[in-house]
Design a protein around this motif. Structure first.
Motif, short mmCIF file in Angstrom:
data_model
loop_
_atom_site.label_atom_id
_atom_site.label_comp_id
_atom_site.label_asym_id
_atom_site.label_seq_id
_atom_site.Cartn_x
_atom_site.Cartn_y
_atom_site.Cartn_z
N ILE A 18 6.61 -0.52 3.54
CA ILE A 18 6.28 0.81 2.99
C ILE A 18 6.94 1.01 1.63
O ILE A 18 6.28 1.44 0.67
N SER A 19 8.23 0.71 1.51
CA SER A 19 8.90 0.89 0.23
C SER A 19 8.36 -0.08 -0.81
O SER A 19 8.22 0.26 -1.99
N PHE A 20 8.03 -1.30 -0.40
CA PHE A 20 7.43 -2.27 -1.32
C PHE A 20 6.13 -1.72 -1.90
O PHE A 20 5.93 -1.72 -3.11
N ILE A 21 5.24 -1.24 -1.05
CA ILE A 21 3.95 -0.73 -1.51
C ILE A 21 4.16 0.47 -2.44
O ILE A 21 3.56 0.55 -3.51
N ALA A 22 5.02 1.38 -2.06
CA ALA A 22 5.25 2.57 -2.87
C ALA A 22 5.82 2.22 -4.24
O ALA A 22 5.32 2.71 -5.27
N VAL A 23 6.82 1.38 -4.27
CA VAL A 23 7.49 1.07 -5.54
C VAL A 23 6.61 0.22 -6.44
O VAL A 23 6.48 0.50 -7.63
N PHE A 24 5.99 -0.82 -5.90
CA PHE A 24 5.18 -1.70 -6.73
C PHE A 24 3.89 -1.00 -7.20
O PHE A 24 3.42 -1.26 -8.30
N ARG A 25 3.37 -0.11 -6.41
CA ARG A 25 2.18 0.65 -6.83
C ARG A 25 2.55 1.59 -7.98
O ARG A 25 1.84 1.69 -8.98
N SER A 26 3.67 2.25 -7.83
CA SER A 26 4.12 3.20 -8.85
C SER A 26 4.52 2.48 -10.14
O SER A 26 4.15 2.91 -11.23
N ALA A 27 5.26 1.39 -10.02
CA ALA A 27 5.78 0.70 -11.20
C ALA A 27 4.73 -0.11 -11.95
O ALA A 27 4.76 -0.17 -13.18
N PHE A 28 3.81 -0.72 -11.22
CA PHE A 28 2.88 -1.65 -11.86
C PHE A 28 1.40 -1.26 -11.71
O PHE A 28 0.53 -1.99 -12.18
N ASP A 29 1.13 -0.15 -11.03
CA ASP A 29 -0.24 0.32 -10.81
C ASP A 29 -1.12 -0.76 -10.17
O ASP A 29 -2.26 -0.96 -10.54
N ILE A 30 -0.53 -1.45 -9.20
CA ILE A 30 -1.24 -2.50 -8.47
C ILE A 30 -2.15 -1.82 -7.45
O ILE A 30 -1.72 -0.94 -6.72
N PRO A 31 -3.42 -2.22 -7.41
CA PRO A 31 -4.35 -1.61 -6.45
C PRO A 31 -3.87 -1.78 -5.01
O PRO A 31 -3.31 -2.82 -4.64
N LEU A 32 -4.10 -0.77 -4.21
CA LEU A 32 -3.67 -0.78 -2.82
C LEU A 32 -4.17 -2.00 -2.04
O LEU A 32 -3.39 -2.60 -1.30
N PRO A 33 -5.43 -2.42 -2.18
CA PRO A 33 -5.87 -3.61 -1.43
C PRO A 33 -5.06 -4.87 -1.76
O PRO A 33 -4.82 -5.70 -0.90
N VAL A 34 -4.62 -4.99 -3.02
CA VAL A 34 -3.80 -6.14 -3.41
C VAL A 34 -2.44 -6.05 -2.72
O VAL A 34 -1.91 -7.05 -2.21
N LEU A 35 -1.85 -4.86 -2.71
CA LEU A 35 -0.56 -4.68 -2.07
C LEU A 35 -0.65 -4.88 -0.56
O LEU A 35 0.28 -5.42 0.06
N GLN A 36 -1.76 -4.48 0.02
CA GLN A 36 -1.95 -4.71 1.45
C GLN A 36 -2.01 -6.21 1.75
O GLN A 36 -1.49 -6.66 2.75
N ARG A 37 -2.62 -6.96 0.87
CA ARG A 37 -2.64 -8.43 1.03
C ARG A 37 -1.24 -9.00 0.86
O ARG A 37 -0.80 -9.85 1.63
N ALA A 38 -0.50 -8.52 -0.13
CA ALA A 38 0.84 -9.02 -0.42
C ALA A 38 1.84 -8.67 0.67
O ALA A 38 2.85 -9.36 0.82
N GLN A 39 1.57 -7.64 1.45
CA GLN A 39 2.52 -7.25 2.49
C GLN A 39 2.66 -8.31 3.58
O GLN A 39 3.56 -8.23 4.41
#
Length: 67
Positions: A18-39
């Motif tokens: 959860i913190s990974f998705i929140a921080v990386f989305r906010s800092a780098f504007d990475i699309p949610l589907p990419v972050l879901q894959r990276a999790q």
């Protein structure tokens, strides 16, 4: 990957999916589907399919490495 490891070291148990998705989305504007894959990164220690360190870096590099 180095950035994720740094965050994991600094936050300890507080660094999870959860913190990974929140921080990386906010800092780098990475699309949610990419972050879901990276999790699925093995560094999170969850069950199921895992991404290696190299795969994790490959998934995120287009957003983190851009100028």
């Amino acid at each position: 990957m180095e950035l994720a490891l740094l965050a994991k070291d600094e936050l300890g148990a507080g660094f999870g999916v959860i913190s990974f998705i929140a921080v990386f989305r906010s800092a780098f504007d990475i699309p949610l589907p990419v972050l879901q894959r990276a999790q699925a990164w093995e560094g999170f220690g969850g069950g199921g399919v895992h991404l290696s360190d190299e795969e994790f870096s490959t998934v995120l590099s287009p957003w983190i490495a851009r100028p």
